[in-house]
Write an enzyme that holds these catalytic residues in place. Sequence first.
Site: not given
Length: 247
Positions: A10, A12, A92, A94, A162, A168, A207
């Site tokens: 991904n 992003k 996702h 985010e 996730e 991240g 991560s």
Amino acid sequence: MTRRKLVAGNWKMHGSLAQLAELDAIAAAARANPQVDVAICPPFTLIAAAAARGDLTIGAQDSHQNEKGAHTGCVSAPMLREAGAKLVIVGHSERRTDQRESDAEVYAKARAVIAAGMIAIVCVGETEGERDAGRAAEVVERQLQGSIPADGTATQLVVAYEPVWAIGTGRTPTVGDVAAMHASIRTKLGDMLDAEAEGVRILYGGSVKPSNAAELMAVNNVDGALVGGASLTAADFVPIIEAAARA
């Protein structure tokens, strides 16, 4: 049941036409490890150019739930397929956080992706506060219940777990925590999808990097990885593909 590993990158909001050169080495690694499915999900602007480079599977990072309409700035599943996408990430964390997407919206997007003939990678995961409160499994099961089309099949659906607090940050759950959550997800999928559940791949994300990929891929019910930053370069992404091939 033996499920093929899937390693999906991904990108992003990163990438440029020049950066697509990284795909050549990634595609070569995919050919060298045919037992693993490999995909890259670049920004919308790069999907067509990425798909045109060769035989690497290209996906998208989101899709609107409607096929067309007055939705300025949005992109529909049929548009993504026409551009060359074969799969789409939906839900996702985010987007759940930044765009306040609900389980119902994620469900509608997953249905739209499947209706367009693509694979939906449905993301679920808890926040640090929810895990600390002992509610991680409860939260993930609720997200699955609200986000997964109950008539979906193993060829149409992938689940990506996730933990939000690991994305991240360089932090990852313990192997035991990952195993427990993936087992919980498998059980919940069994309640929802019956016989199809055993074939649905469950990816780990958060991560994932070359240094921890082999350990994560060896965990029961971890059928691959959804990779963020480490997917931006072949130097980091290829070792993850190779770890999946060895698992």
